[in-house]
Write a protein that holds these residues in place. Structure first.
Motif, PDB file in Angstrom:
ATOM      1  N   ALA A 273      14.022  17.696  -5.598  1.00 39.33           N
ATOM      2  CA  ALA A 273      12.923  16.768  -5.346  1.00 39.33           C
ATOM      3  C   ALA A 273      13.404  15.393  -4.921  1.00 39.33           C
ATOM      4  CB  ALA A 273      12.070  16.630  -6.600  1.00 39.33           C
ATOM      5  N   THR A 274      14.700  15.147  -5.035  1.00 44.60           N
ATOM      6  CA  THR A 274      15.244  13.834  -4.689  1.00 44.60           C
ATOM      7  C   THR A 274      16.337  13.975  -3.632  1.00 44.60           C
ATOM      8  OG1 THR A 274      16.824  14.043  -6.510  1.00 44.60           O
ATOM      9  CG2 THR A 274      14.771  12.870  -6.959  1.00 44.60           C
ATOM     10  N   PRO A 275      16.606  12.903  -2.871  1.00 42.16           N
ATOM     11  CA  PRO A 275      15.936  11.592  -2.943  1.00 42.16           C
ATOM     12  C   PRO A 275      14.540  11.635  -2.338  1.00 42.16           C
ATOM     13  CG  PRO A 275      17.501  11.614  -1.135  1.00 42.16           C
ATOM     14  CD  PRO A 275      17.683  12.918  -1.862  1.00 42.16           C
ATOM     15  N   LEU A 276      13.648  10.818  -2.892  1.00 43.74           N
ATOM     16  CA  LEU A 276      12.297  10.760  -2.351  1.00 43.74           C
ATOM     17  C   LEU A 276      12.287  10.074  -0.994  1.00 43.74           C
ATOM     18  CD1 LEU A 276      10.123   9.774  -5.452  1.00 43.74           C
ATOM     19  CD2 LEU A 276      10.134  11.956  -4.261  1.00 43.74           C
ATOM     20  N   ALA A 283       9.670   0.334  -1.724  1.00 50.29           N
ATOM     21  CA  ALA A 283       8.204   0.263  -1.739  1.00 50.29           C
ATOM     22  C   ALA A 283       7.623   1.238  -2.758  1.00 50.29           C
ATOM     23  CB  ALA A 283       7.658   0.580  -0.348  1.00 50.29           C
ATOM     24  N   ALA A 284       6.465   0.907  -3.271  1.00 48.00           N
ATOM     25  CA  ALA A 284       5.805   1.734  -4.274  1.00 48.00           C
ATOM     26  C   ALA A 284       5.331   3.043  -3.674  1.00 48.00           C
ATOM     27  CB  ALA A 284       4.622   0.972  -4.860  1.00 48.00           C
ATOM     28  N   ILE A 285       5.334   4.082  -4.504  1.00 48.99           N
ATOM     29  CA  ILE A 285       4.803   5.376  -4.076  1.00 48.99           C
ATOM     30  C   ILE A 285       3.357   5.210  -3.619  1.00 48.99           C
ATOM     31  CG2 ILE A 285       4.086   7.651  -4.907  1.00 48.99           C
ATOM     32  CD1 ILE A 285       6.542   7.718  -6.653  1.00 48.99           C
ATOM     33  N   GLY A 286       3.063   5.753  -2.461  1.00 48.57           N
ATOM     34  CA  GLY A 286       1.711   5.657  -1.926  1.00 48.57           C
ATOM     35  C   GLY A 286       1.521   4.550  -0.917  1.00 48.57           C
ATOM     36  N   SER A 287       2.475   3.615  -0.845  1.00 42.29           N
ATOM     37  CA  SER A 287       2.361   2.557   0.153  1.00 42.29           C
ATOM     38  C   SER A 287       2.663   3.113   1.532  1.00 42.29           C
ATOM     39  CB  SER A 287       3.338   1.423  -0.158  1.00 42.29           C
ATOM     40  OG  SER A 287       4.680   1.867   0.045  1.00 42.29           O
ATOM     41  N   ALA A 288       2.300   2.396   2.568  1.00 40.29           N
ATOM     42  CA  ALA A 288       2.506   2.865   3.933  1.00 40.29           C
ATOM     43  C   ALA A 288       3.989   3.079   4.220  1.00 40.29           C
ATOM     44  CB  ALA A 288       1.907   1.866   4.919  1.00 40.29           C
ATOM     45  N   TRP A 290       6.411   3.708   2.031  1.00 40.03           N
ATOM     46  CA  TRP A 290       6.856   4.887   1.277  1.00 40.03           C
ATOM     47  C   TRP A 290       6.373   6.161   1.952  1.00 40.03           C
ATOM     48  CZ3 TRP A 290       5.155   9.249  -1.129  1.00 40.03           C
ATOM     49  CH2 TRP A 290       6.011   9.846  -2.051  1.00 40.03           C
ATOM     50  N   ASN A 291       5.093   6.198   2.345  1.00 43.36           N
ATOM     51  CA  ASN A 291       4.538   7.382   2.995  1.00 43.36           C
ATOM     52  C   ASN A 291       5.304   7.739   4.257  1.00 43.36           C
ATOM     53  OD1 ASN A 291       2.562   7.784   1.089  1.00 43.36           O
ATOM     54  ND2 ASN A 291       0.960   6.732   2.231  1.00 43.36           N
ATOM     55  N   ASN A 292       5.576   6.742   5.107  1.00 41.54           N
ATOM     56  CA  ASN A 292       6.294   7.007   6.360  1.00 41.54           C
ATOM     57  C   ASN A 292       7.663   7.613   6.089  1.00 41.54           C
ATOM     58  OD1 ASN A 292       4.201   6.052   7.916  1.00 41.54           O
ATOM     59  ND2 ASN A 292       5.075   4.003   8.162  1.00 41.54           N
ATOM     60  N   ASN A 293       8.319   7.125   5.052  1.00 41.36           N
ATOM     61  CA  ASN A 293       9.673   7.588   4.779  1.00 41.36           C
ATOM     62  C   ASN A 293       9.713   8.886   3.969  1.00 41.36           C
ATOM     63  OD1 ASN A 293      11.991   5.506   5.588  1.00 41.36           O
ATOM     64  ND2 ASN A 293      10.126   4.355   5.124  1.00 41.36           N
ATOM     65  N   PHE A 294       8.653   9.202   3.264  1.00 41.53           N
ATOM     66  CA  PHE A 294       8.615  10.487   2.567  1.00 41.53           C
ATOM     67  C   PHE A 294       8.118  11.589   3.484  1.00 41.53           C
ATOM     68  CE2 PHE A 294       6.446  13.856   0.258  1.00 41.53           C
ATOM     69  CZ  PHE A 294       7.422  14.241  -0.645  1.00 41.53           C
ATOM     70  N   TYR A 295       7.003  11.361   4.162  1.00 37.91           N
ATOM     71  CA  TYR A 295       6.396  12.407   4.979  1.00 37.91           C
ATOM     72  C   TYR A 295       7.078  12.558   6.335  1.00 37.91           C
ATOM     73  CZ  TYR A 295       2.683  12.508   1.520  1.00 37.91           C
ATOM     74  OH  TYR A 295       1.980  12.634   0.346  1.00 37.91           O
ATOM     75  N   GLY A 296       7.655  11.471   6.836  1.00 38.70           N
ATOM     76  CA  GLY A 296       8.282  11.514   8.149  1.00 38.70           C
ATOM     77  C   GLY A 296       7.267  11.260   9.252  1.00 38.70           C
ATOM     78  N   THR A 297       7.718  10.679  10.316  1.00 36.05           N
ATOM     79  CA  THR A 297       6.884  10.413  11.485  1.00 36.05           C
ATOM     80  C   THR A 297       7.679  10.793  12.726  1.00 36.05           C
ATOM     81  OG1 THR A 297       7.681   8.143  11.803  1.00 36.05           O
ATOM     82  CG2 THR A 297       5.850   8.447  10.264  1.00 36.05           C
TER      83      THR A 297
END
Length: 544
Positions: A273-276, A283-288, A290-297
């Motif tokens: 599950a890591t690294p997130l 940035a906090a989980i759920g921020s833009a 964080w989202n871009n770097n977790f989900y990918g673009t």
């Protein structure tokens, strides 16, 4: 090779190789199922001539192109408690979701016909193997490996058919499906046989495959990665699943353990599950950010291993999958749940079932909370009392996020066997053998891998039923949207007193039934009406 698209959203028809006629092309109307309605890239005509190793192998690659589990995934998700209606649903899946299931069901027909198409093609390949002789040792090795892979695919199709169409795989005398291991004449009308007869063929195919598999044979650069082709671990994983389904816990544990040891000996492991996100991101989980770097673009690549496995950026813990490359007219698995994109603007047909989401969301540190749910989702903590729950509580399924970095927003390789399933098979077999400590340890390994906060608590089971209840729960989450829940409830529901557990908000109308008894006949699929029409003496399953 010419790519043919036989797909029309309003009037979907396809010439398919029907088990009813076992080799005769017949026209029939089917539902919106990409994997059935598309003639897959690489697929060869059954009239291909077997004259040398090259076209013998090419014919096998055509068989791979037609293998699919889309109908299993769809039936499982829509019929059980994996999904609720999406905001763009205009009646899609309405009858199945509301527990109306009969011999006219398109997806039951698709499941039956797709697997018998694979079986028939394998039978033709085996028959064709007698029509020529390899000229060199190298050709002989390719020839033998081709038979290994073909027979493993036939065994896989039979395991799937048995799981969905036999009333009870644990009863060897119960009625199974049609046994076909040859190329019959066009007038053949074969009947269903007992499970024991199907099991003999499955075991014969798997024994042959296991005894002769050679993962070291060089393959052309144009072939997909090795885990998209039958390999030693795939054969062993199929054995583990097969023996678990038929109630042989000793062999299920044996083969699951073999897969785990072999896969991990070659450097594989449960996908962590890591690294997130990159270490530089605070940035906090759920921020833009964080989202871009977790989900990918399109411009940012996620570093989260679990997310990247689902986005087809790495093999991860996939033991065997179905390749769905970027080029050509291949099926798009996310189309089972959404229309255009796997986000709130993509016209979702189905969303994650609320009770499934509640399990994931209330588990601290569970990476699946983010890997399976798109960040554009709306989470309404008061969903149960909301008058507009379908617009205030929107849980977008994002387990199949498309091939990130491409324009293929809905297409992903299909994961048929993963390492986590092997740990859960081992845990279930342990529990059935009353080794509760081992069962707990294996469940913990999966949960540890999925938790970004670190080690999870070791479960403590007071009984076999207690252990199986927890294993069923973990399978519900870990294997969601992969075609397991229907069969898992059928196998374990009566043992642990569990059945479909929907939330009332999974339907547009809260007052409709959210479940059926676990003893209900609909936990076995009907023999399709098309089969019965062409084969009128075949025995239907009870109550259909």
């Amino acid at each position: 090779m010419e790519q043919v698209l036989n797909f029309n959203k309003k009037n979907m028809k396809k010439y398919i190789l029907s088990s009813l006629l076992l080799g005769v092309l017949s026209t029939m109307t089917v539902g919106c199922r990409d994997a059935i309605d598309i003639v897959q890239d690489g697929e060869l005509s059954n009239d291909a001539t077997f004259s040398n190793v090259t076209n013998f192998r090419d014919y096998l690659m055509g068989i791979y192109a037609g293998v699919s589990n889309s109908d299993e995934v769809y039936v499982t998700s829509v019929f059980t408690d994996e999904v609720g209606y999406g905001t763009a649903n205009a009646g899609q899946g309405n009858t199945l979701h509301r527990f109306f299931l009969d011999a006219n069901n398109d997806n039951a027909s698709g499941l039956w016909l797709n697997h018998y198409s694979t079986i028939n093609k394998v039978n033709r390949l085996i028959d064709g193997s007698t029509k020529f002789t390899p000229k060199t040792d190298a050709e002989q090795a390719i020839y033998l490996q081709t038979l290994v892979e073909a027979r493993a695919l036939r065994a896989y199709s039979y395991v799937q058919l048995e799981a969905f169409f036999s009333t009870n795989m644990k009863d060897a005398t119960a009625l199974g499906v049609i046994l076909s291991d040859d190329v019959p004449d066009i007038y053949a009308q074969k009947q269903r046989v007992s499970n024991s007869e199907i099991f003999k063929l499955i075991e014969s195919d798997l024994n042959f495959a296991a005894d002769n598999v050679n993962d070291l044979i060089p393959r052309p650069a144009t072939y997909p990665a090795s885990y998209f082709l039958v390999n030693k671990n795939m054969i062993t994983a199929l054995r583990a699943r097969f023996y678990l389904y038929k109630g042989d816990n000793t062999k299920a544990a044996q083969y699951a353990q073999q897969v785990i040891e072999n896969f991990e000996a070659s450097g594989g492991k449960l996908t962590p599950a890591t690294p997130l996100v990159p270490a530089s991101i605070t940035a906090a989980i759920g921020s833009a950010v964080w989202n871009n770097n977790f989900y990918g673009t399109t411009s940012i690549s996620s570093v989260n291993p679990y997310r990247m496995m689902w986005a087809d950026k790495s093999q991860g813990e996939v033991i065997f999958g179905l390749s769905r490359p970027t080029n050509g007219n291949w099926s798009n698995i996310a189309n089972l749940y959404t229309t255009n994109l796997t986000n709130a603007s993509g016209s979702p047909l189905f969303e994650m079932g609320r009770n499934l989401f509640n399990i994931i969301a209330t588990t601290p540190g569970d990476v699946r909370r983010y890997a399976y749910i798109d960040p554009t989702s709306k989470i309404d903590n008061n969903y149960a009392t909301s008058e507009n729950f379908k617009t205030t509580d929107v849980l977008i399924i994002d387990k199949y996020p498309g091939k990130i970095g491409t324009v293929l927003n809905l297409r992903n390789d299909v994961k048929i066997f993963r390492l986590s399933e092997m740990y859960l098979i081992l845990a279930e077999a342990n529990a059935n053998n009353n080794n509760l400590a081992a069962a707990a340890a294996n469940v913990k390994k999966v949960r540890d891998a999925r938790n970004y906060l670190g080690s999870t608590l070791l479960p403590v089971y007071s009984s076999k039923v207690d252990a199986l209840t927890d294993i069923l729960k973990e399978r519900r989450v870990e294997l969601s949207f992969e075609g397991h829940r229907y069969v898992d409830l059928k196998r374990l529901g009566s043992v642990v007193n569990k059945t479909i557990e929907r939330d009332p908000t999974d339907d547009f109308i809260k007052t409709l039934p959210t479940s059926i008894p676990i003893s209900d006949y609909r936990f076995t699929l009907p023999i399709p009406l098309n089969e019965i029409k062409a084969n009128p003496t075949i025995q239907q399953n009870p109550n259909y």
